[in-house]
Design a protein around this motif. Structure first.
Motif, mmCIF file in Angstrom:
data_model
loop_
_atom_site.group_PDB
_atom_site.id
_atom_site.type_symbol
_atom_site.label_atom_id
_atom_site.label_comp_id
_atom_site.label_asym_id
_atom_site.label_seq_id
_atom_site.Cartn_x
_atom_site.Cartn_y
_atom_site.Cartn_z
ATOM 1 N N SER A 88 70.365 -3.772 9.738
ATOM 2 C CA SER A 88 70.471 -3.889 8.275
ATOM 3 C C SER A 88 71.062 -5.221 7.819
ATOM 4 C CB SER A 88 71.287 -2.735 7.701
ATOM 5 O OG SER A 88 72.584 -2.678 8.270
ATOM 6 N N SER A 89 71.865 -5.870 8.660
ATOM 7 C CA SER A 89 72.426 -7.173 8.274
ATOM 8 C C SER A 89 71.329 -8.213 8.043
ATOM 9 C CB SER A 89 73.418 -7.679 9.324
ATOM 10 O OG SER A 89 72.770 -7.855 10.569
ATOM 11 N N ASN A 90 70.142 -7.993 8.638
ATOM 12 C CA ASN A 90 69.026 -8.921 8.449
ATOM 13 C C ASN A 90 68.494 -8.919 7.023
ATOM 14 O OD1 ASN A 90 69.045 -9.832 11.051
ATOM 15 N ND2 ASN A 90 67.378 -8.534 11.760
ATOM 16 N N LEU A 91 68.840 -7.888 6.260
ATOM 17 C CA LEU A 91 68.368 -7.838 4.874
ATOM 18 C C LEU A 91 68.945 -8.975 4.038
ATOM 19 C CD1 LEU A 91 68.497 -4.001 4.176
ATOM 20 C CD2 LEU A 91 66.472 -5.424 4.516
ATOM 21 N N ALA A 92 70.108 -9.480 4.453
ATOM 22 C CA ALA A 92 70.719 -10.586 3.716
ATOM 23 C C ALA A 92 69.841 -11.831 3.739
ATOM 24 C CB ALA A 92 72.099 -10.900 4.293
ATOM 25 N N ILE A 93 68.956 -11.938 4.739
ATOM 26 C CA ILE A 93 68.042 -13.079 4.830
ATOM 27 C C ILE A 93 66.586 -12.617 4.684
ATOM 28 C CG2 ILE A 93 69.606 -14.498 6.208
ATOM 29 C CD1 ILE A 93 67.917 -13.656 8.681
ATOM 30 N N ASN A 94 66.414 -11.413 4.108
ATOM 31 C CA ASN A 94 65.081 -10.845 3.911
ATOM 32 C C ASN A 94 64.346 -10.685 5.239
ATOM 33 O OD1 ASN A 94 63.227 -9.702 2.096
ATOM 34 N ND2 ASN A 94 61.994 -11.581 2.050
ATOM 35 N N GLY A 95 65.104 -10.293 6.265
ATOM 36 C CA GLY A 95 64.525 -10.128 7.595
ATOM 37 C C GLY A 95 64.016 -8.717 7.834
ATOM 38 N N VAL A 96 63.334 -8.548 8.963
ATOM 39 C CA VAL A 96 62.741 -7.261 9.325
ATOM 40 C C VAL A 96 63.819 -6.293 9.809
ATOM 41 C CG1 VAL A 96 61.162 -6.118 10.919
ATOM 42 C CG2 VAL A 96 60.514 -8.296 9.865
ATOM 43 N N VAL A 97 63.725 -5.053 9.357
ATOM 44 C CA VAL A 97 64.634 -3.991 9.793
ATOM 45 C C VAL A 97 63.800 -2.766 10.157
ATOM 46 C CG1 VAL A 97 66.582 -4.813 8.425
ATOM 47 C CG2 VAL A 97 64.937 -3.240 7.398
ATOM 48 N N GLY A 98 64.462 -1.713 10.649
ATOM 49 C CA GLY A 98 63.712 -0.534 11.040
ATOM 50 C C GLY A 98 64.567 0.711 11.079
ATOM 51 N N SER A 99 63.938 1.835 11.360
ATOM 52 C CA SER A 99 64.611 3.121 11.551
ATOM 53 C C SER A 99 64.182 3.680 12.895
ATOM 54 C CB SER A 99 64.223 4.121 10.443
ATOM 55 O OG SER A 99 64.530 3.623 9.167
ATOM 56 N N ILE A 100 65.118 4.302 13.622
ATOM 57 C CA ILE A 100 64.829 4.827 14.960
ATOM 58 C C ILE A 100 65.198 6.312 15.006
ATOM 59 C CG2 ILE A 100 65.195 4.532 17.435
ATOM 60 C CD1 ILE A 100 66.341 1.753 16.844
ATOM 61 N N PHE A 101 64.296 7.120 15.585
ATOM 62 C CA PHE A 101 64.522 8.565 15.676
ATOM 63 C C PHE A 101 64.234 9.067 17.092
ATOM 64 C CE2 PHE A 101 63.144 7.695 11.297
ATOM 65 C CZ PHE A 101 64.193 8.248 10.573
ATOM 66 N N SER A 102 65.057 9.995 17.544
ATOM 67 C CA SER A 102 64.878 10.658 18.831
ATOM 68 C C SER A 102 64.911 12.157 18.598
ATOM 69 C CB SER A 102 66.010 10.256 19.790
ATOM 70 O OG SER A 102 66.031 11.081 20.946
ATOM 71 N N VAL A 103 63.922 12.866 19.144
ATOM 72 C CA VAL A 103 63.826 14.318 18.950
ATOM 73 C C VAL A 103 64.101 15.027 20.270
ATOM 74 C CG1 VAL A 103 62.359 16.244 18.237
ATOM 75 C CG2 VAL A 103 62.124 14.005 17.115
ATOM 76 N N LEU A 104 65.085 15.917 20.246
ATOM 77 C CA LEU A 104 65.471 16.709 21.415
ATOM 78 C C LEU A 104 65.259 18.190 21.132
ATOM 79 C CD1 LEU A 104 68.879 14.980 22.249
ATOM 80 C CD2 LEU A 104 66.862 14.975 23.743
ATOM 81 N N PRO A 105 65.105 18.999 22.180
ATOM 82 C CA PRO A 105 65.047 20.444 21.953
ATOM 83 C C PRO A 105 66.431 20.979 21.600
ATOM 84 C CG PRO A 105 65.051 19.975 24.307
ATOM 85 C CD PRO A 105 64.929 18.642 23.606
ATOM 86 N N ASN A 106 66.472 21.959 20.726
ATOM 87 C CA ASN A 106 67.718 22.666 20.432
ATOM 88 C C ASN A 106 67.840 23.791 21.454
ATOM 89 O OD1 ASN A 106 69.937 23.944 19.357
ATOM 90 N ND2 ASN A 106 68.808 24.889 17.669
ATOM 91 N N LEU A 107 68.777 23.640 22.360
ATOM 92 C CA LEU A 107 68.894 24.577 23.475
ATOM 93 C C LEU A 107 69.770 25.780 23.141
ATOM 94 C CD1 LEU A 107 69.178 21.989 26.391
ATOM 95 C CD2 LEU A 107 67.146 23.164 25.507
ATOM 96 N N GLY A 108 69.996 26.006 21.865
ATOM 97 C CA GLY A 108 70.715 27.210 21.464
ATOM 98 C C GLY A 108 72.206 27.051 21.340
ATOM 99 N N ALA A 109 72.681 25.800 21.327
ATOM 100 C CA ALA A 109 74.123 25.562 21.213
ATOM 101 C C ALA A 109 74.458 24.967 19.858
ATOM 102 C CB ALA A 109 74.596 24.635 22.332
ATOM 103 N N SER A 110 73.773 25.396 18.811
ATOM 104 C CA SER A 110 73.981 24.850 17.482
ATOM 105 C C SER A 110 75.450 24.948 17.084
ATOM 106 C CB SER A 110 73.121 25.595 16.463
ATOM 107 O OG SER A 110 71.755 25.319 16.697
ATOM 108 N N GLY A 111 75.946 23.875 16.495
ATOM 109 C CA GLY A 111 77.350 23.809 16.109
ATOM 110 C C GLY A 111 78.221 23.177 17.163
ATOM 111 N N ASP A 112 77.691 23.006 18.363
ATOM 112 C CA ASP A 112 78.425 22.371 19.460
ATOM 113 C C ASP A 112 77.885 20.952 19.622
ATOM 114 O OD1 ASP A 112 79.618 21.517 21.765
ATOM 115 O OD2 ASP A 112 78.961 23.193 23.006
ATOM 116 N N ASP A 113 78.735 19.957 19.383
ATOM 117 C CA ASP A 113 78.274 18.569 19.448
ATOM 118 C C ASP A 113 77.706 18.212 20.819
ATOM 119 O OD1 ASP A 113 79.248 18.584 16.913
ATOM 120 O OD2 ASP A 113 80.915 17.209 17.277
ATOM 121 N N ALA A 114 78.147 18.903 21.860
ATOM 122 C CA ALA A 114 77.656 18.635 23.209
ATOM 123 C C ALA A 114 76.172 18.951 23.352
ATOM 124 C CB ALA A 114 78.453 19.440 24.233
#
Length: 324
Positions: A110-136
């Motif tokens: 995002s700091s590249n926006l100060a010079i009108n540079g290219v930026v992006g968004s990154i996503f990773s999808v994992l299975p929910n193994l049934g431990a919802s609420g546990d950060d681990a």
């Protein structure tokens, strides 16, 4: 006939829930692209007084991008929890039985926006193994990823995706608002004469990296017997996209500049998704000796060294690290 993102996901046999999530992430990308296009006119490039969990000063656009992406994941109904660079702890949604967890860097570079540079968004999808609420629950190796995606906001808005069946590039058609397949089954050449690295850190590198770069810089007169070019964009999305487009290696090695942060890139929402996209395109990705996708995460915001790109160069780097 040009293939749209939803058509590709159907053809690839992606489960309906995963396809739905990918389409929601694409919608988030459209909203973020619109946001950053406003630039200073809407003050989105202004710095804030707050910092993220990494101790980096946040920009208004970082927070807004996080909120836009999070809203889309809530709408999807298939995400149980979200780990973001912009918040300390995972955000657990009101969908404990939903099949997926998502880790994200809402606005990389995002700091590249100060010079009108290219930026992006990154996503990773994992299975929910049934431990919802546990950060681990997020501490799964990169090999467990069900999908990885980045969006790149430049002259055109691109979406680069893998659902485990190769790496595909889609371009946003401004007239229709559709992401259209423009490059299918990307392949990274196994050999290259181009590397990307922040050379200002040279004095802090380990011997293996010192040796590799020194040999490249010797060109035709050195042991490699050919000249190399160096590139560095200071935006992981842009550097990785260049490798997918024309080959090369991206190097963010371990160094001793800040021993407690010997690696700089975040494993769960930068290194892992980018490594999956690169390996699905025939490239390699290591932290020095180990494959990045085999690493067992220990913390949600864990940092690691990353060397990725042309397979033969990555194997050379692995061997140099083993010999050091």
């Amino acid at each position: 006939m040009s293939m749209k993102l939803n058509e590709y996901l159907s053809q690839a046999g992606s489960p309906q829930a995963l396809a739905s999530l990918c389409l929601c992430l694409a919608e988030a990308g459209k909203a973020i692209a619109t946001l950053i296009a406003q630039g200073a006119l809407k003050g989105v490039t202004e710095k804030m007084h707050s910092t993220n969990v990494q101790g980096e000063t946040q920009m208004q656009v970082d927070i807004l991008s996080h909120e836009l992406a999070l809203a889309q994941m809530v709408l999807s109904g298939v995400v149980a929890g979200v780990l973001s660079e912009e918040v300390d702890l995972p955000v657990w949604l009101d969908a404990a039985d939903a099949p997926f967890l998502v880790s994200m860097d809402p606005l990389d570079g995002s700091s590249n926006l100060a010079i009108n540079g290219v930026v992006g968004s990154i996503f990773s999808v994992l299975p929910n193994l049934g431990a919802s609420g546990d950060d681990a629950a997020f501490l799964q190796p990169g090999s467990a990823q069900l999908a990885a995606m980045y969006l790149m906001y430049g002259p055109a808005t691109l979406l680069v995706l893998t659902v485990g069946k190769g790496t595909q590039v889609f371009t946003l058609a401004s007239e229709s608002g559709d992401f259209v397949l423009t490059q299918s089954d990307v392949q990274i050449a196994a050999d290259t004469s181009e590397f990307a690295i922040n050379a200002s850190n040279q004095r802090y590198w380990q011997p293996a990296m010192q040796r590799y770069v020194d040999e490249c810089l010797q060109g035709v007169d050195g042991p490699r017997g050919r000249d190399f070019n160096m590139r560095w964009c200071a935006s992981m999305v842009m550097d990785v996209h260049r490798i997918l487009s024309r080959g090369g290696v991206f190097l963010y090695p371990r160094d001793c500049k800040q021993p407690v942060r010997a690696g700089r890139l975040r494993l769960l929402y930068e290194a892992n998704p980018m490594s999956l996209l690169v390996t699905q395109a025939g490239g390699g990705s290591i932290n020095g000796e180990q494959d990045v996708l085999s690493l067992q995460p220990e913390q949600c915001h864990q940092r690691v060294p990353v060397l990725l790109g042309a397979k033969n160069e990555i194997e050379r780097l692995r061997e140099y690290h083993r010999q050091a």
